[in-house]
Design a protein around this motif. Structure first.
Motif, short mmCIF file in Angstrom:
data_model
loop_
_atom_site.label_atom_id
_atom_site.label_comp_id
_atom_site.label_asym_id
_atom_site.label_seq_id
_atom_site.Cartn_x
_atom_site.Cartn_y
_atom_site.Cartn_z
N UNK A 282 -3.62 -3.13 -7.93
CA UNK A 282 -3.10 -2.39 -6.79
C UNK A 282 -3.20 -0.88 -6.95
N UNK A 283 -3.48 -0.41 -8.16
CA UNK A 283 -3.59 1.05 -8.36
C UNK A 283 -4.97 1.53 -7.91
N UNK A 284 -5.00 2.73 -7.36
CA UNK A 284 -6.25 3.19 -6.75
C UNK A 284 -7.20 3.90 -7.71
N UNK A 285 -6.66 4.44 -8.81
CA UNK A 285 -7.56 5.11 -9.73
C UNK A 285 -7.15 4.83 -11.17
N UNK B 108 -2.19 7.82 1.47
CA UNK B 108 -2.74 7.00 0.38
C UNK B 108 -2.90 5.54 0.73
N UNK B 109 -1.95 4.99 1.50
CA UNK B 109 -1.98 3.55 1.73
C UNK B 109 -3.07 3.15 2.71
N UNK B 145 1.42 4.34 -9.81
CA UNK B 145 1.75 3.03 -9.22
C UNK B 145 0.83 2.88 -8.01
N UNK B 146 0.79 1.68 -7.43
CA UNK B 146 0.02 1.57 -6.18
C UNK B 146 0.53 2.60 -5.18
N UNK B 147 -0.38 3.29 -4.54
CA UNK B 147 -0.08 4.39 -3.62
C UNK B 147 0.53 5.63 -4.28
N UNK B 149 -1.32 7.41 -6.86
CA UNK B 149 -2.47 7.52 -7.77
C UNK B 149 -2.40 8.79 -8.63
#
Lengths: 477, 230, 233
Positions: A282-285, B108-109, B145-147, B149
């Motif tokens: 789920x992490x973007x980078x 971001x999402x 964490x997710x969103x 970054x």
């Protein structure tokens, strides 16, 4: 290949060359004055900095005394999070491991965040040979790489460069003339390196600390290149010496509070990054793969000896800044990867005691290094220990076996005389008579033998007509 | 595997041999040594951040906070904004309140992998939440964490961090205690995020003649907008 | 304790120390079997010889209740290195620790044992102070300055980089004359810049090196040991 790839072992020639180089002298004065003022201010601003430094030292002592256990714990913690751990006994192993990681992941462009350990194993050449382009991304390291040189300071690798020489190096690389003001040059560097980060598929970093409890590795930079190196490429390889491990997360702030204060006087460096495993779902980078390479390369050998204390070093550079010898001869004169007082210990220990005869002696043992060190490493003691080790190899300070033997007999004879007061008094009288002919109102302007190198630069006090013990008997008793 | 065992075996021998020369001390407990936390956390945070070259702004007023963001955007003539999600950003409704300003706002999402990277390299300003702030050092703490970054506070040349004053921790030790197990309560520690970063001021280099240049790799400007009383 | 360099090269320092201590009501004796503390041997890595000289010195001072030396370097050798030298010899280790406890560098003794910062000295001159390196190891950073500040008539001016090594370092000065020479010439330059008539130090090594360099440079600044200043009235 060896620990240190010396272009010379000519310490005397290199140090004389440095002493006769006014721009280098100006740069060293500026650097050491500024960073030492920071070091003093930094410690002074922390209420009980001395006690905290003792505490940090005890953490390191404890960790080294149980190093096998903490390394195993670190390995397990990293693997639990999906990281891969590789063990390298030698520099050669480490190079082969990293090249293999790059090849298996199909990486072609590597960016590197400043790492002295990677300098130690001469990694860049091995990667280039395997077809992987390598770009150093710490601005100072980038300049050094373009100029084809070695770093001359632990945290300020390009201190020996001037704005003019940086402009020359960078203009040549870019194929366009650049003005020589630091801001334009640094921002030109940012543009070039930003493109490298965009392109890179492999990020290589060192490790400032590795936390056994969590498997986190800690990277500290002021520029942010450490973050970019571990954010943009899809593969991250971190290289650490076995001594970099600390037991717990709560031990980390002890060192964070001391490292930047000792190095530059900053309360904290701009970026402190703790990386725990690869990117999570789920992490973007962040990288898909995280590899930790744990390097021995002679460290376990030192761990068994009285020189174990040298493994407490956190590579902050404070001892270089404090050292009156470093500030006059700069880093390159030391000939090894690590320079300054700590380099004078590491290079003989890891490279060769006999091939580096000058390093343990090129110190006035003034103790400024220990006073500046965040973990109070007794550097003077270890230099003396290395001198003793040289004698075991039958060698004196200038390298020749012949001279070494002569010297050890002279010291032996001297100690025999000193333990017999009547002989001592006789010797004193003899010296006085022998030197009388050079006496000019209490000072000697010329001395024979080794004393000549003293009187080449300064006068020497003539032995007094009556020694203290004679005057004690005559007037004071 | 074989190298691993050889190295560990050697280390074990060296540890035993070296421990004969000097006894092994227990892992020391720190007590209060080096603790710098004090009551004036907001003030301390602001003065330390300022000393590190960052720009703190404390306000109880949400409109003033949004206006501050707008001012920074206008000063930089920013066109592309990378925007975090949730937390203070959502509380302030930053996305909707700045939408009318003629900027390209990317939350971001809304980003999938390839577009995410492009947007991050292209952004003029990154606006993020923070996990914590450290008064002792003037640092903002970013937890990936997710969103949330890593790039958001790293790639754009200007970083604006939004936080509540309640997020301030007095001392570095307080932060790392959060990730440490409490032995007597047998409380497991919160696992650290994949990337935890402390940011203390703008990106800096002194590599040319010790002249300080900001923004060499990371953001050249760091603004921290703190919502709370004062 | 007046050991080798002080005995042979700077007897005035020893004489001043005796006079000063007696003036302050301290009974002074000089055990004549003392010669050298062994520091040159220790620093050059000849630990066997150093150990022999340490035993000799411990023996020489076995009956002295307190040992005072106008030399930070000898004090540091006795206090910091002697116990270390006999790490594996419980009997001599105990004796070394005992002597280490009884031994004091002069300024440490005056300020921290006698509790005196004003020793009743009078010396009208413009002076500056160079901190000897061994005081750093002993943690004696303010004592000499506090003593000098209380000398009547003495105008104390600060010295740039006052705690940087002068470049003596024993054999270092002879092995690396170019580096040592650069260090001592910088030191002499800073001293001359203060406009002081006198530079005060606490170790024979610094006196030899800075004094010898100042004289070669042809300036008028004199070098004095702290004891010589404090003995003046």
């Amino acid at each position: 290949m060896n620990y240190a790839q010396h272009e010379h072992h000519d310490f005397l020639g290199a140090s004389n060359q440095a002493l006769a180089d006014p721009p280098l002298q100006a740069a060293l004065t500026r650097l050491t004055d500024t960073l030492m003022a920071g070091n003093r201010k930094g410690y002074a601003a922390l209420a009980d900095s001395s006690a905290l430094r003792d505490h940090a030292k005890r953490i390191k002592e404890h960790t080294l005394a149980h190093l096998d256990r903490y390394l195993e714990q670190l390995e397990a913690s990293v693997q639990k999070l999906g990281g891969r751990v590789h063990w390298a006994a030698t520099a050669d192993d480490a190079r082969r491991i990293i090249v293999t990681i790059a090849q298996q992941a199909g990486c072609q462009n590597a960016v590197k965040s400043k790492s002295m350990t990677s300098e130690e194993i001469h990694l860049n050449g091995a990667l280039e040979k395997a077809g992987v382009r390598v770009t150093e991304t710490d601005f100072g390291e980038f300049i050094i790489q373009l100029a084809g040189e070695r770093p001359s300071h632990l945290v300020a690798p390009a201190v020996h460069h001037t704005r003019e020489s940086v402009a020359r190096v960078l203009s040549q690389h870019l194929g366009q003339p650049l003005p020589d003001d630091p801001k334009s040059l640094a921002l030109a560097g940012r543009r070039v390196l930003r493109e490298e980060f965009r392109r890179a598929d492999l990020g290589i970093s060192g490790v400032n600390f590795a936390v056994a409890e969590t498997g986190s590795i800690v990277l500290i930079t002021n520029e942010g290149n450490g973050r970019l190196t571990t954010t943009c490429p899809r593969v991250h390889v971190a290289l650490m010496g076995i001594e970099k491990v600390i037991p717990r997360m709560r031990d980390l702030p002890v060192f964070l509070k001391l490292l930047a204060r000792g190095a530059t006087g900053q309360t904290l460096s701009v970026y402190t990054t703790m990386i725990t495993g690869p990117k999570r779902p789920g992490e973007q980078d962040g990288p898909d793969e995280f590899h930790l390479v744990i390097l021995d390369n002679g460290r376990s050998r030192v761990l068994a000896t009285p020189f174990r204390e040298s493994l407490q070093c956190i590579r902050c550079g404070a001892c270089l800044n404090a050292c009156p010898v470093y500030r006059r001869i700069g880093g390159h004169a030391y000939g090894g990867v690590y320079s300054g007082p700590i380099g004078s210990i590491l290079t003989p220990l890891y490279d060769s005691v006999t091939l580096n005869p000058h390093l343990p002696h090129a110190s006035s043992l003034c103790g400024a290094c220990q006073a500046a060190c965040p973990v109070k490493i007794n550097i003077p003691h270890m230099l003396i220990g290395l001198r003793a080790l040289q004698h075991q190899h039958g060698q004196g300070g200038h390298g020749g076996r012949h001279r070494g033997r002569w010297e050890s007999w002279a010291y032996r004879l001297w100690s025999v005389v000193l333990r017999r007061p009547w002989l001592y008094r006789l010797a004193l009288r003899g010296a006085r008579l022998a030197l009388r002919r050079w006496d000019q109102d209490g000072w000697l302007t010329r001395l024979p033998g080794p004393g000549a190198s003293w009187t080449a630069l300064r006068d020497f006090p003539a032995p007094a007509a009556l020694s203290f013990r004679q005057r004690w008997k005559k007037d004071l008793e | 595997m074989q190298t691993r065992d050889t190295i560990l075996h050697q280390v074990r021998l060296a540890v035993t041999e070296g421990n004969r020369l000097q006894p092994a001390p227990p892992l020391p407990e720190r007590g209060r040594i080096g603790y710098q936390g004090a009551a004036d956390a907001v003030e301390r945070f602001c003065s330390e951040l300022t000393a590190a070259g960052g720009h703190p702004f404390v306000t109880p007023d949400r409109d003033a906070a949004v206006q501050r963001i707008r001012d920074i955007m206008q000063r930089h003539q920013a066109r592309k904004i990378a925007l975090g999600c949730g937390g203070v950003i959502e509380d302030l409704d930053v996305a909707n309140r700045l939408r009318g300003d003629g900027v390209d706002m990317t939350p971001m999402d809304a980003l999938a992998a390839p577009r995410f990277r492009e947007a991050m390299f292209a952004a003029d300003i990154g606006i993020s939440n923070v996990a914590y702030l450290i008064a002792e050092t003037g640092s903002v703490v970013m937890a990936t964490a997710p969103n949330e970054p890593r790039s958001l506070s790293l790639l754009p040349p200007v970083h604006i961090a939004l936080a509540h004053v309640e997020q301030i921790l007095p001392d570095l030790f307080d932060l790392f205690d959060l990730y440490s197990p409490v032995a007597d309560l047998a409380k497991p520690a919160a696992p650290p995020p994949s990337c935890l970063t402390l940011i203390t001021g703008p990106s800096k280099t002194g590599d040319i003649e010790l002249k300080l240049v900001t923004g060499v790799h990371g953001p050249g400007e760091l603004h921290v907008i703190l919502i709370g009383s004062q | 304790m007046i050991t080798c360099l002080g005995d042979a090269l700077f007897p005035d320092v020893g004489v001043a120390t005796v006079k000063l201590l007696r003036r302050l009501g301290v009974g002074v004796d000089f055990p004549e079997s003392q010669t050298c503390c062994g520091q040159p041997h220790f620093n050059s890595g000849f630990h066997h010889d150093a150990r022999a000289l340490a035993k000799h010195t411990i023996h020489a001072f076995a009956k002295s209740p307190l040992v005072v030396t106008p030399s930070g370097s000898c004090a540091a050798m006795v206090k910091l290195e002697y116990p270390e030298l006999f790490h594996h010899d419980p009997v001599w280790h105990g004796r070394a620790e005992d002597l280490a406890r009884r031994t004091h560098e002069l300024s440490d003794f005056l300020v921290n044992v006698l509790g005196k910062v004003d020793v009743g000295a009078r010396y009208p001159a413009r002076a500056t102070y160079h901190m000897a390196c061994h005081l750093r190891g002993l943690g004696i950073t303010t004592e000499p300055l506090r003593l000098l500040e209380n000398v009547a008539g003495l105008e104390l001016v600060p010295l740039e980089r006052h705690d940087e090594c002068c470049g003596f370092g024993g054999s270092f000065a002879v092995r690396y004359p170019a580096i040592s020479g650069a260090m001592v010439n910088d030191k002499a330059g800073f001293v001359e810049k203060t406009g002081a008539e006198v530079v005060v130090a606490t170790d024979a090594g610094c006196l030899m090196n800075i004094g010898g360099c100042l004289r070669r440079r042809g300036g008028k600044v004199r070098i004095m040991h702290l004891a010589e200043v404090l003995a003046q009235q």
